[in-house]
Motif scaffolding. Structure first.
Motif, PDB file in Angstrom:
ATOM      1  N   ALA A  45       0.826  -1.202   0.000  1.00 30.07           N
ATOM      2  CA  ALA A  45       0.000   0.000   0.000  1.00 30.07           C
ATOM      3  C   ALA A  45       0.867   1.263   0.000  1.00 30.07           C
ATOM      4  N   VAL A  46       1.998   1.233   0.704  1.00 28.97           N
ATOM      5  CA  VAL A  46       2.913   2.380   0.693  1.00 28.97           C
ATOM      6  C   VAL A  46       3.461   2.599  -0.716  1.00 28.97           C
ATOM      7  N   VAL A  97       7.220   8.224   6.825  1.00 30.54           N
ATOM      8  CA  VAL A  97       7.698   7.522   5.638  1.00 30.54           C
ATOM      9  C   VAL A  97       6.657   7.595   4.523  1.00 30.54           C
ATOM     10  N   VAL A  98       5.393   7.380   4.882  1.00 33.54           N
ATOM     11  CA  VAL A  98       4.324   7.440   3.886  1.00 33.54           C
ATOM     12  C   VAL A  98       4.223   8.839   3.292  1.00 33.54           C
ATOM     13  N   ALA A  99       4.263   9.870   4.171  1.00 34.87           N
ATOM     14  CA  ALA A  99       4.172  11.250   3.689  1.00 34.87           C
ATOM     15  C   ALA A  99       5.349  11.586   2.781  1.00 34.87           C
ATOM     16  N   GLY A 100       6.562  11.191   3.199  1.00 36.49           N
ATOM     17  CA  GLY A 100       7.736  11.458   2.371  1.00 36.49           C
ATOM     18  C   GLY A 100       7.680  10.746   1.031  1.00 36.49           C
ATOM     19  N   ALA A 101       7.195   9.501   1.061  1.00 36.87           N
ATOM     20  CA  ALA A 101       7.078   8.752  -0.193  1.00 36.87           C
ATOM     21  C   ALA A 101       6.081   9.412  -1.135  1.00 36.87           C
ATOM     22  N   MET A 102       4.998   9.943  -0.608  1.00 36.57           N
ATOM     23  CA  MET A 102       4.004  10.593  -1.458  1.00 36.57           C
ATOM     24  C   MET A 102       4.520  11.918  -2.015  1.00 36.57           C
ATOM     25  N   VAL A 103       5.244  12.685  -1.187  1.00 34.80           N
ATOM     26  CA  VAL A 103       5.842  13.929  -1.690  1.00 34.80           C
ATOM     27  C   VAL A 103       6.870  13.620  -2.769  1.00 34.80           C
ATOM     28  N   GLY A 104       7.714  12.615  -2.497  1.00 39.50           N
ATOM     29  CA  GLY A 104       8.689  12.219  -3.496  1.00 39.50           C
ATOM     30  C   GLY A 104       8.032  11.698  -4.765  1.00 39.50           C
ATOM     31  N   GLY A 330      -2.065   2.588 -13.127  1.00 40.25           N
ATOM     32  CA  GLY A 330      -1.950   1.139 -13.111  1.00 40.25           C
ATOM     33  C   GLY A 330      -0.751   0.682 -12.307  1.00 40.25           C
ATOM     34  N   THR A 331       0.361   1.401 -12.484  1.00 47.39           N
ATOM     35  CA  THR A 331       1.555   1.083 -11.709  1.00 47.39           C
ATOM     36  C   THR A 331       1.296   1.236 -10.218  1.00 47.39           C
ATOM     37  N   ALA A 332       0.544   2.286  -9.853  1.00 48.27           N
ATOM     38  CA  ALA A 332       0.240   2.521  -8.449  1.00 48.27           C
ATOM     39  C   ALA A 332      -0.618   1.419  -7.851  1.00 48.27           C
ATOM     40  N   ALA A 333      -1.578   0.937  -8.629  1.00 43.89           N
ATOM     41  CA  ALA A 333      -2.450  -0.127  -8.126  1.00 43.89           C
ATOM     42  C   ALA A 333      -1.776  -1.493  -8.176  1.00 43.89           C
ATOM     43  N   GLY A 334      -0.667  -1.605  -8.890  1.00 38.25           N
ATOM     44  CA  GLY A 334      -0.014  -2.888  -9.062  1.00 38.25           C
ATOM     45  C   GLY A 334       0.444  -3.572  -7.795  1.00 38.25           C
ATOM     46  N   LEU A 336      -0.389  -3.269  -4.632  1.00 35.60           N
ATOM     47  CA  LEU A 336      -1.487  -3.695  -3.768  1.00 35.60           C
ATOM     48  C   LEU A 336      -2.265  -4.833  -4.415  1.00 35.60           C
ATOM     49  N   THR A 337      -2.494  -4.744  -5.731  1.00 32.57           N
ATOM     50  CA  THR A 337      -3.199  -5.816  -6.437  1.00 32.57           C
ATOM     51  C   THR A 337      -2.434  -7.127  -6.344  1.00 32.57           C
ATOM     52  N   GLY A 338      -1.123  -7.063  -6.577  1.00 32.82           N
ATOM     53  CA  GLY A 338      -0.315  -8.266  -6.480  1.00 32.82           C
ATOM     54  C   GLY A 338      -0.311  -8.847  -5.079  1.00 32.82           C
ATOM     55  N   SER A 339      -0.236  -7.987  -4.072  1.00 31.10           N
ATOM     56  CA  SER A 339      -0.230  -8.467  -2.687  1.00 31.10           C
ATOM     57  C   SER A 339      -1.547  -9.149  -2.329  1.00 31.10           C
ATOM     58  N   VAL A 340      -2.665  -8.534  -2.730  1.00 34.36           N
ATOM     59  CA  VAL A 340      -3.973  -9.100  -2.395  1.00 34.36           C
ATOM     60  C   VAL A 340      -4.200 -10.409  -3.150  1.00 34.36           C
TER      61      VAL A 340
END
Length: 442
Positions: A45-46, A97-104, A330-334, A336-340
């Motif tokens: 999800a991160v 970490v989540v906030a930094g990853a989203m800003v980056g 699609g890359t963003a959903a990848g 989480l989709t793979g994990s689920v």
């Protein structure tokens, strides 16, 4: 004479800085999972949040690059990437970490948007994107060889931040504003051209990227958990796979447009589907390495043609950015989709589902490639297979407007001018059939 072809190194560097985060996704997610004691789904999800932020930047900025200026936006994106990823690498607090990853991620998306817009305005966008893929594949391969031997959850994030800082000096060579299309007509510059083809390609690219990154996001777990390999061995496999990807991109660059776009896109996607199924079912080093290496060899080849196809839909680069942003969704959903999918059904079933989806999505992408390859890009363009439209070539070489006739235009009269001083005969239309008869034929 044709203008000399120069290498757009600032664009290649921007492309590398923007695409590095998706390329490092497997090790980024794995490191977050182990270093921050997250579950596989939480770590995925991160990664998805990072890439979703990148896609958002593309959608927001697709039409603003010209007004704001390529140099300004590129520097903004690089600063956000350096600050966001760097901050996430230096803290162990999960919210930070989540906030930094989203800003980056937003910074990566901004950088990619500038690169895509400028590459679409190049004389040879396929060549520029190929060089970018070569650069990011080589850099990611170095990271995959280095990271397994060092501790810490944020090493890959730090690598992306340092890359952004290294690219910053090259932004001085970017223009303050992005020029419009070189050959587009003023009446067509305001609206998006080829909307139906663009929308179909964007939707197909979303699903195409989702399938790729659903496996890519869990490839490290497949290697360590299902194939029973060490992290160092998996890192070597990834580095070799990205090295094979370099060879694939070189092959695509050498091949160019000789085969058109439909065959590399459609046929390459079918091959990728088989590689994904093989990699997801791997239980040892042989099958895991074969699937990953073959997949990473073909993937950048197909991606380079898709980038070129999107760029060909609009010389101003808007479809290139919008299709790229849809791909980022699609890359963003990848991950989480793979994990689920893997958690619910296991890796082999996940691979089968993703492969089947790729086979379906190959059809509309191939259809768009076939449709656009048969359409003249400019009014009066005469298309040659595997080459530029004749009208584009004429414009590029300084030929006066109108020297290339439109298909179906009326024949022009031909006047014979005698050299002996006798009066010229009456004008007659040029007879194509007569001109092509063999000498001596009646």
């Amino acid at each position: 004479m044709f203008a000399p072809r120069t290498t757009p190194w600032p664009l290649v560097a921007l492309f590398t800085a923007g695409y590095l985060a998706p390329y490092l996704l497997p090790t980024t997610v794995g490191r977050l999972e182990r270093g921050l004691d997250l579950s596989a789904t939480q770590a995925g999800a991160v990664g998805s949040a990072l890439l979703l932020s990148s896609a958002t930047a593309g959608f927001l900025l697709a039409s603003r690059v010209e007004r704001t200026g390529a140099r300004t936006l590129a520097r903004l994106g690089l600063v956000l990437a350096a600050v966001g990823y760097g901050g996430a690498a230096l803290t162990t607090a999960v919210p930070a970490v989540v906030a930094g990853a989203m800003v980056g991620g937003f910074g990566s998306g901004t950088t990619t948007t500038v690169a895509a817009t400028r590459i679409a305005a190049e004389r040879d966008p396929h060549r520029a994107s190929t060089l970018g893929l070569l650069s990011v594949s080589a850099l990611a391969g170095v990271v995959y060889l280095t990271v397994p031997h060092l501790p810490g959850h944020g090493l890959t994030l730090a690598a992306i931040a340092l890359t952004a800082l290294a690219v910053w000096p090259l932004t001085s060579r970017l223009p303050a504003g992005t020029p419009g299309p070189r050959h587009a007509e003023p009446s067509t510059s305001a609206r998006l051209p080829h909307r139906r083809s663009g929308l179909v390609l964007a939707g197909a690219m979303l699903l195409w990227s989702l399938a790729q990154n659903a496996l890519w996001g869990v490839s490290g777990r497949i290697g360590i958990g299902q194939a029973h390999l060490s992290e160092a061995t998996v890192g070597v496999v990834f580095a070799v796979a990205l090295g094979a990807g370099l060879l694939g991109v070189l092959g695509a660059g050498a091949l160019g447009s000789r085969l058109g776009r439909a065959l590399p896109i459609g046929g390459g996607t079918v091959v990728i589907a088989g590689c994904i199924a093989l990699s997801a079912s791997a239980t040892g080093l042989g099958t895991f390495a074969a699937g990953e290496i073959a997949w990473n060899t073909v993937y950048p080849v197909v991606l380079s043609y898709l980038i070129g196809l999107a760029a060909s839909l609009d010389p101003r680069g808007r479809w290139a950015v919008l299709v790229g942003s849809a791909s980022s969704l699609g890359t963003a959903a990848g991950p989480l989709t793979g994990s689920v999918l893997s958690a619910q059904a296991g890796f082999p079933v996940m691979g089968t589902v993703l492969a089947a989806g790729l086979l379906l999505v190959a059809l509309p992408m191939t259809a768009v490639a076939l449709h656009t390859s048969g359409r003249p890009l400019l009014q009066g363009a005469v298309r040659r297979r595997g080459g530029h439209p004749a009208a584009v070539v004429a414009a590029a070489t300084g030929t006066p407007t109108g020297s290339v006739p439109e298909v179906g235009a009326p024949e022009q009269p031909v006047v014979e001018i005698p050299l002996d001083g006798t009066p010229a005969p009456a004008r007659r239309a040029y007879d194509t059939a007569a001109a092509t008869r063999a000498p001596g034929a009646p």
